[in-house]
Scaffold this active site. Structure first.
Site, short mmCIF file in Angstrom:
data_model
loop_
_atom_site.label_atom_id
_atom_site.label_comp_id
_atom_site.label_asym_id
_atom_site.label_seq_id
_atom_site.Cartn_x
_atom_site.Cartn_y
_atom_site.Cartn_z
N ASP A 1 6.61 -6.70 -18.82
CA ASP A 1 6.61 -7.81 -17.88
C ASP A 1 7.65 -8.82 -18.33
O ASP A 1 7.65 -9.24 -19.50
CB ASP A 1 5.23 -8.48 -17.82
CG ASP A 1 4.18 -7.58 -17.18
OD1 ASP A 1 4.53 -6.45 -16.78
OD2 ASP A 1 3.02 -8.01 -17.08
N ASP B 1 -2.98 -4.68 -5.60
CA ASP B 1 -3.74 -5.45 -6.58
C ASP B 1 -4.97 -6.01 -5.87
O ASP B 1 -4.85 -6.52 -4.76
CB ASP B 1 -2.89 -6.60 -7.13
CG ASP B 1 -1.53 -6.12 -7.63
OD1 ASP B 1 -1.47 -5.02 -8.21
OD2 ASP B 1 -0.54 -6.85 -7.43
#
Length: 247
Positions: free
Chosen positions: A8, A128
């Site tokens: 990330d 998500d």
């Protein structure tokens, strides 16, 4: 079954967030060095998330993304802030193998179909969810769309692979939400990649037993709970006809 080690990106660094919260950040160092390590350890895929783009639409990470792609020399998928065809084009030109469309899949499903037509086989849907409902815009909003319903829409648009993340478990190392993940596998017949909460080799094996085509390894690796070498061996125990180079 494929292992996707995750990096990330935020402010040029490799980081991890707890439950997607921007202020709950841990810095893990140089993303290019990590990409080289993953490459040298035998990973064939790399999962990148551009958090700067996810939160504010910034493209300042593009030069870094290009360098990571060059360093890794394998398949790189990228998500975060892809809300238009132009956003996707810029990432494809940076060298990524697959682009992950998340929030835009809910608000702009036409974009998914358009992107899949332009880059066939290279578009992945990132779903998500909290308690089965899709979370959007950096996970700060929860929509009224069920994860399964969105997955089926993506299938109709030609998408073959979905990355499913349980927001409540992401970065928490409490194990993936296997019940919801298995429901997507069985309800869609698509390639489902488990993400969020992986804490052990057994979690990886459980994802394989649930029928997942892959698993994303993040915090468990960075915290030393799971070695990359052991994780790569664990995914080899499962074979659902997905090769190491098939997006």
């Amino acid at each position: 079954m494929i292992l996707y080690p995750a990096i990330d990106l935020m402010d040029g660094k490799a980081v991890r967030l707890r439950q997607g919260a921007r202020h709950e950040v841990t810095v893990y160092g140089d993303p290019e060095a990590l990409a080289a390590h993953f490459r040298d350890s035998g990973a064939t895929w790399l999962h990148l998330v551009d958090l700067d783009a996810a939160f504010d639409g910034s493209t300042r990470c593009l030069p870094l993304i290009e360098r990571i792609v060059h360093t890794f020399r394998g398949n790189v998928e990228l998500g975060g802030g892809l809300r238009s065809a132009e956003d996707i084009r810029l990432r494809m030109e940076a060298g990524v193998t697959c682009a992950i469309i998340g929030s835009a899949a809910v608000r702009n499903p036409e974009l998914v179909a358009e992107a899949e037509e332009t880059w066939p086989g290279r578009i992945v849907a990132g779903i998500d969810a909290r308690q089965g409902m899709v979370a959007i815009h950096g996970w700060v909003e929860t929509s009224r769309v069920r994860a399964l319903d969105l997955a089926l829409r993506m299938k109709e648009a030609g998408i073959r692979r979905i990355i499913y993340t349980d927001v409540a478990r992401d970065g928490m190392m409490q194990g993936p939400n296997l019940e919801e993940t298995r429901a997507l596998v069985q309800g869609t017949g698509m390639q489902i990649v488990a993400s969020g909460g992986i804490a052990s080799l057994e979690d990886i094996r459980n994802a394989g037993r649930a029928g997942c085509s892959g698993v994303i390894l993040g915090r468990a690796y960075y915290e030393g709970a799971v070695s990359l070498e052991d994780a790569l061996l664990a995914v080899k125990e499962f074979d659902y006809g997905v090769s190491g180079t098939d997006p």
